[in-house]
Design an enzyme around this catalytic site. Structure first.
Site, mmCIF file in Angstrom:
data_model
loop_
_atom_site.group_PDB
_atom_site.id
_atom_site.type_symbol
_atom_site.label_atom_id
_atom_site.label_comp_id
_atom_site.label_asym_id
_atom_site.label_seq_id
_atom_site.Cartn_x
_atom_site.Cartn_y
_atom_site.Cartn_z
ATOM 1 N N HIS A 227 0.857 -1.186 0.000
ATOM 2 C CA HIS A 227 0.000 0.000 0.000
ATOM 3 C C HIS A 227 0.893 1.236 0.000
ATOM 4 C CE1 HIS A 227 -3.317 2.667 0.624
ATOM 5 N NE2 HIS A 227 -2.791 3.136 1.741
ATOM 6 N N TYR A 253 -6.990 9.714 -0.929
ATOM 7 C CA TYR A 253 -7.294 10.290 0.380
ATOM 8 C C TYR A 253 -6.173 11.244 0.788
ATOM 9 C CZ TYR A 253 -4.053 6.679 2.176
ATOM 10 O OH TYR A 253 -2.955 5.893 2.410
ATOM 11 N N ASP A 534 -30.167 -20.810 11.823
ATOM 12 C CA ASP A 534 -31.587 -20.902 11.469
ATOM 13 C C ASP A 534 -31.675 -21.957 10.384
ATOM 14 O OD1 ASP A 534 -34.377 -19.656 11.476
ATOM 15 O OD2 ASP A 534 -33.816 -19.407 9.363
#
Length: 799
Positions: A227, A253, A534
């Site tokens: 980065h 940014y 579920d």
């Protein structure tokens, strides 16, 4: 000196590891130890750009960021040391119309958190950040509580806080191995300075996390990427401290730094690094500068901040950071009991470190964090991510689109197709629009059905981005004739053994001890009464059961079952998903279609199953539905799946259907979906599922935690049928108070209405209550309606 024993050993001296250690000690685990092979921050933490933005893609992640900001503001008082926190606010520019819609949606979402966020004009944004140009800026979102951090100061402050509570930190200690007991649990950590007995290990080693995990046979889907960002010399005159500035449309940014600016971004062609392993001795180092990769970002930065063109570069950073396939954190316990992971900082690890420390410590100490963390849970990634090539493809795509707008229903393309059903070729021939979940190719809709649909029903805005008139055709077929859905991707877990029944009675909220052939709909609850799973349970024999759950939830539910299963060999849990195809024939003509294909009478009751033959194919026919119509889920060994499809689709009364139609149909029936309407924080009583809980059957996990709810999930019908809620929209009462948040929404074709499900306090649950839902900045009136909207007596299901 390292101790001979510790309650927990945290491996990794970055910001995440130090935060976890502090929070563990704060919860009473003061005999915990952190070991770091180098010095604190010397992995990826030290070169972080330090921006902190709180509003994120999920509820839990946003809560974590909010908690982090609160903690960072308190650390100076806790330790006396400045953590380097600058709470100056944050601007997010909208340089395109779609981005303006996004920030309006975000502003609405922020209301549900009580997070101050306002939409300001381009000129107002410039007043807050004077160096920016307003060219092309339509508006901006401003959050006054955002800011930026010094990464090293924050880490040292957290480490100091941990020591003050009683925890121990040892640097220059290299882990050489991790020992397990005969039954596979964590036993000890071996280091170059001695052995440490422990029962819990937390792998917080950042880009080194996969290397550590392999010591216990665990593969982590993490890829390091370089980065890049730069720091300028002070401007003339020097800039005063300003809010952070993000311009996602231009991929860049900014933040202020000693009179100058930090500028970085996320390029379209990210650079993975160290795929063959991180070089030995890579301590506090950077990667070579790649100005060609920075060229687009730098051009965009000049367009937004013209003074960047003549700014002098003081420092250039190209630092490796750990990224996951979806660019979010990797948290939770692995299949090795006691081995936990907190890694995958994905460029926002600094912003979320406080929240990570909180949830990880609660998870380890209490067995369950306060918040639902499924979007960050390590179990969201299936076995296919053991492949580095697959992980690389997915993480590359996620990082290259890091700043892109995420539209509902938008599908990722990398690594596809991977898992396909036996009828995949038939779906292709019908011009299927495929989605992907859990590595499976699943039909969203068949474009070959689109000509019969009504284009005027296309929802407005984002909800209409990934939509087709075919969805209406397929939904109406299920209501009016018969529709065939391929649900082979649904996860299927076999539970068997002499202790299987007793185990399922203890882990399920519903009564499982029913006759062979019975299907039971149930939830799996945690100790707090929240819904961990579920699913449906099909009893095949006295000691053999098949559990069917969602495509993406198989790894999660299997881990929950195995974690709670007895360890005496009386229960086995097997994932048999790929062994069986599942085709669902639903609709009022389903019996007319199926009966001529079998000699077996189709007179068995709803929520029961029977072994039959369909044509030449052996099938388990389960009379169950997720769309609220007569029909069967038909399970057969996978090798028969293609022919079963051909036999069923040959009837001209049958229309092939996809998952988007299923979602519309289930909303009309008020059927819940886990991870949206249900999660580990919501209880069955809150969700309207009390009928699936049998408190009188005896003890089961979560039973004692069930209390009268303070909120309930209600069905809302919006006044504007083309205004569709996507989830997370705020719900407003007549007096203007924000009282709830939408969990899921869509259009019901049979009822002709926009439907939204939302949790609201009991005072607002009465049928007829007038509420409103914020749809991209517009409040749309809505009313609480009785559920289900379609076939309220359930006559069609039992026909």
């Amino acid at each position: 000196m390292i101790p001979e024993r510790a309650r927990a050993v945290v491996i990794g001296g970055g910001v995440m590891g130090c935060s976890i250690l502090y929070h563990l000690a704060k919860l009473g685990w003061t005999d915990s130890l952190l070991v770091e092979q180098y010095q604190l921050t010397h992995g990826s933490t030290w070169h972080s750009a330090g921006l902190v933005g709180q509003l994120r893609s999920s509820i839990s992640l946003t809560r974590m960021m909010q908690y982090s900001v609160g903690l960072y503001a308190e650390l100076k008082e806790l330790t006396g040391n400045d953590p380097g926190w600058h709470q100056l606010g944050g601007l997010r520019l909208a340089s395109s119309q779609p981005r303006l819609e996004e920030i309006r949606r975000q502003a609405a979402w922020a209301k549900t958190f009580g997070l101050p966020m306002e939409i300001v004009s381009a000129q107002e944004a410039q007043e807050r950040f004077p160096p920016m140009s307003t060219d092309g800026v339509l508006a901006a979102a401003f959050i006054p509580d955002d800011g930026y951090l010094d990464p090293s100061q924050l880490t040292f402050s957290l480490a100091d806080a941990a020591r003050r509570v009683g925890a121990q930190i040892e640097t220059r200690v290299r882990v050489t191995g991790i020992e397990t007991t005969d039954d596979g649990r964590i036993a000890a950590v071996a280091t170059d300075q001695g052995r440490i007995e422990c029962e819990v290990v937390v792998d917080a080693a950042g880009m080194y996390a996969p290397e550590l995990a392999r010591m216990v046979g665990v593969d982590l889907p993490i890829i390091p990427y370089g980065h890049q960002y730069l720091i300028t010399e002070p401007f003339a005159p020097p800039l005063e401290p300003l809010p952070t500035l993000r311009d996602p449309d231009n991929l860049v940014y900014f933040r202020t730094e000693v009179g100058g600016l930090v500028m970085g971004g996320y390029e379209r062609k990210p650079a993975p690094w160290a795929l063959d392993g991180i070089p030995e001795g890579f301590e506090a180092k950077l990667l070579p500068e790649e100005w060609d990769r920075m060229e687009e970002l730098f051009s965009n930065a000049i367009a937004r901040v013209p003074a960047m063109e003549n700014a002098e570069v003081k420092m250039f950073f190209n630092g490796p950071e750990a990224f996951t396939p979806d660019a979010d954190f990797l948290l939770g316990e692995t299949d090795v009991p006691g081995f936990w992971v907190a890694a995958g900082g994905c460029a926002h690890g600094l912003a979320g470190a406080g929240g990570i420390g909180k949830i990880m410590s609660e998870w380890i100490v209490d067995g369950r964090p306060e918040w639902d963390v499924w979007p960050l849970d390590i179990r969201r990634f299936g076995r296919q991510y053991r492949s580095q090539a697959y992980t690389l493809a997915r993480s590359y795509e996620a990082l290259s689109q890091y700043y892109d707008i995420k539209y509902p229903g938008e599908e990722k393309l990398a690594g596809r197709p991977l898992r396909v059903s036996p009828a995949y070729a038939r779906h292709q021939a019908l011009d299927a629009s495929f989605g992907e979940k859990g590595g499976w190719e699943r039909v969203n809709w068949y474009e070959s059905n689109a000509a019969g649909g009504d284009e005027s029903l296309r929802p407005r805005g984002w909800a209409g981005e990934n939509w087709s008139p075919a969805i209406e055709v397929e939904a109406r077929a299920a209501r009016e004739s018969a529709a065939l859905f391929d649900q082979s991707s649904f996860s299927k877990l076999e539970v068997l053994g002499p202790g299987a029944l007793a185990f399922l009675e203890r882990i399920c909220a519903n009564r499982i001890d029913r006759p062979v052939g019975t299907i039971v709909y149930t939830q799996l609850l945690n100790a707090r009464g929240g819904i961990e799973g579920d699913l449906s349970v099909m009893r095949h024999a006295d000691d053999r059961f098949l559990l069917v759950t969602g495509t993406a939830f198989g790894t999660h539910d299997r881990a929950w079952l195995e974690r709670n299963a007895p360890r005496d060999g009386s229960v086995y849990v097997n994932d048999v998903t790929s062994a069986y195809a599942c085709l669902c024939l639903w609709g009022p003509r389903a019996r007319d279609v199926l009966q001529p294909l079998t000699k077996s009478p189709l007179d068995f009751k709803y929520m029961s199953s029977r072994a039959i033959s369909v044509g030449n194919i052996p099938v388990t026919a389960s009379r169950v539905t997720y769309v609220g119509e007569l029909g069967w889920e038909l399970y057969c060994p996978s090798e028969y799946g293609l022919q079963l499809w051909d036999v069923l689709i040959a009837d001209d009364r049958v229309t092939p259907g996809g998952y988007r139609a299923i979602d519309a149909l289930r909303l009309e029936k008020g059927y819940r979906a886990w991870a949206s309407d249900l999660n580990a924080e919501t209880t069955p009583d809150e969700a309207g599922l009390s009928f699936a809980v049998k408190r009188d059957k005896g003890d089961f996990i979560g039973r004692d935690a069930l209390r009268d709810p303070a909120q309930k999930l209600v069905c809302l019908v919006l006044d504007d049928p083309r205004a569709i809620a996507l989830g997370s929209e705020p719900v407003r009462a007549a007096d203007g108070a924000i009282v709830g948040r939408v969990t899921s929404g869509g259009y019901g074709y049979a009822v002709g209405a926009s439907i939204a499900l939302a949790y609201v306090p009991l005072a607002y649950t009465a049928v007829g209550t007038a509420l409103a839902v914020d749809i991209f900045g517009d409040w749309v009136d809505a009313e609480v309606r009785a559920e289900p909207l379609y076939d309220p007596a359930g006559e069609r299901v039992r026909a």
